[in-house]
Write a protein that holds these residues in place. Structure first.
Motif, short mmCIF file in Angstrom:
data_model
loop_
_atom_site.label_atom_id
_atom_site.label_comp_id
_atom_site.label_asym_id
_atom_site.label_seq_id
_atom_site.Cartn_x
_atom_site.Cartn_y
_atom_site.Cartn_z
N LYS A 4 0.83 -1.21 0.00
CA LYS A 4 0.00 0.00 0.00
C LYS A 4 0.87 1.25 0.00
O LYS A 4 0.57 2.23 -0.71
N LYS B 154 1.07 4.07 -3.06
CA LYS B 154 0.92 5.50 -2.82
C LYS B 154 2.15 6.26 -3.31
O LYS B 154 2.03 7.35 -3.89
N ASN C 85 -6.52 7.90 -0.53
CA ASN C 85 -6.62 6.78 0.42
C ASN C 85 -7.88 5.97 0.16
O ASN C 85 -7.86 4.74 0.29
N LEU D 52 -7.25 3.84 -2.85
CA LEU D 52 -6.32 2.78 -2.49
C LEU D 52 -7.03 1.64 -1.78
O LEU D 52 -6.89 0.46 -2.14
#
Length: 447
Positions: free
Chosen positions: A325, A329, A337, A340
């Motif tokens: 993750k 990013k 976010n 994601l």
């Protein structure tokens, strides 16, 4: 230079790289000399700028560039030499406590987080059972396909009265609640395809109409509250279409009908080439063969989907999720976010499948050859061309298009990955037990 690895757990590690002046100084000196040969500065002849002058003006930026290049080379070499199976790319760990003078005498230390591929076993056997569908071409499927082909090669007529399957070229006027025309409402001349009307009662009211006839209809009910269809018909956005409550007055401007082509030699020659098909029986046999091929492809895609999901459920392993993750990013600055978290599940599934693929390829010494990639690319292009014209390209033309297509790196990589997946599917099919199940097209569609 020294590189050490600290294992955080089975899926995460930290690589520490220590760089001394003797490691980077030769690279920096060479870069400064190369820069001096190319520099054009006032007061100096081209190529005659002293290296010391270049070092004074640009030395620190050159040092930073060479340290970065050295780090990249060292990381890649270490990963290759240690045969580390990393996921994503190493992420630098920022340490605000470390400060460097960048005066060509510093000893540098850099730390990188790495995500490691999990170790897992594959144990597909004949005890694993999957369903392989065999789809039959029923009379309904054949009749539908024949009708569509005949209409595609048919001619447009304008009958006096509308019938099911016709297209009404009509004016649609938005009505007020009292039934009068809404002066500032929607007023659009458009084509209404009767086959798209989902409400049978409304469809019946539109059959038997002639030019200048009018009908009041509930447009939402007519199209089953399908906002996309209503929006396309009235040329408005879908949000407005979804909120539309008004009835409309439909005034027929013209009735359009696409007559089916006759089953004659001219029609057969257009479809299959001169003299290839000469009778209606041969025509239907050709269409049946085409449909069987398409249905076989549909069944194969269904089986591949079953294999994909079965493999993911059977081969269970964890991923370095938090690292991945952070990596996503870091490499996608615009990724929010919410995006994601919403998309990570699918990303993880596809990554797991890729790891399964790679292990099957490696453990079974499966090779992917260029001629296999070329063949699949050729098939895909042939299918695309046939969508626009039933008359196939010659082998020579198709081969030329395929060569051009694969010269694009993105296209070539996509087809390579497709061939890789096909080989993995073939391997799994050769190991597990496939239970054949005969099914009609309509039954298969419900799946």
């Amino acid at each position: 230079m020294n590189i050490t690895q600290e294992q955080v757990d089975n899926l995460n590690a930290v690589l520490t790289i220590n760089i001394n002046p003797e490691d980077y100084q030769p690279r920096v000196d060479k870069a400064i000399k190369d820069h001096a040969k190319k520099a054009k500065l006032p007061g100096f002849r081209p190529g005659m700028v002293p290296a010391g002058h270049i070092k004074k003006m640009y030395g620190k930026s050159i040092l930073v560039d060479e340290i970065n290049n050295l780090l990249s080379d060292s990381l890649n070499n270490y990963i290759d030499e240690q045969k580390l199976e990393v996921l994503g790319q190493p992420l630098p760990k920022v340490d605000d406590k470390k400060e460097y003078n960048w005066d060509f005498n510093d000893n540098f230390e850099f730390n990188y987080e790495v995500g490691l591929a999990p170790q897992f076993n594959l144990d597909f056997t004949s005890q694993d059972k999957l369903t392989q569908y065999v789809i039959s071409v029923d009379e309904e499927t054949l009749a539908e396909r024949v009708k569509n082909i005949r209409r595609a090669y048919g001619k447009m007529t304008n009958p006096d009265l509308s019938a099911d399957g016709d297209v009404l070229y009509a004016q649609l006027e938005q009505l007020s609640p009292d039934g009068s025309v809404f002066d500032e409402g929607i007023n659009e001349t458009t084509s209404v395809r009767l086959e798209q009307i989902s409400d049978e009662a409304i469809k019946a009211s539109l059959i038997g109409l002639k030019k200048d006839d009018t009908v009041v209809l509930d447009i939402q009910k007519a199209f089953g509250n399908d906002a996309a269809k209503v929006a396309g018909l009235l040329k408005i956005d879908e949000e407005t279409a979804a909120d539309l409550k008004s009835n409309f007055r439909l005034t027929v401007k013209n009735v359009n009908r696409l007559e089916e082509s006759d089953l004659n030699q001219e029609f057969f020659d257009k479809l299959f080439g001169e003299g290839t098909v000469t009778t209606e029986e041969e025509f239907k046999a050709k269409i049946t063969e085409e449909q069987e091929s398409m249905l076989q492809q549909d069944a194969e895609r269904k089986l591949q989907d079953e294999i994909y999901n079965y493999a993911l459920s059977k081969v269970d392993f964890a991923l370095p999720d938090e690292f991945l993750k952070r990596w996503l990013k870091a490499t996608n600055e615009k990724l929010s976010n919410e995006e994601l978290e919403g998309g990570y599940g699918d990303f993880a599934k596809n990554l797991k499948w890729t790891l399964i693929e790679n292990k099957i390829i490696k453990d079974n010494n499966i090779e992917i050859k260029y001629d296999e990639v070329f063949s699949v690319a050729k098939q895909r292009l042939d299918a695309q061309f046939r969508m626009y014209s039933p008359q196939p390209l010659t082998e020579e033309q198709l081969g030329q298009y395929t060569v051009q297509y694969l010269q694009n790196k993105e296209n070539a990589n996509r087809i390579f990955e497709e061939v890789k997946a096909l080989k993995v599917f073939d391997y799994i099919k050769s190991v597990v037990t496939l239970d054949n199940k005969e099914i009609t097209r309509s039954e298969f569609a419900k799946l």
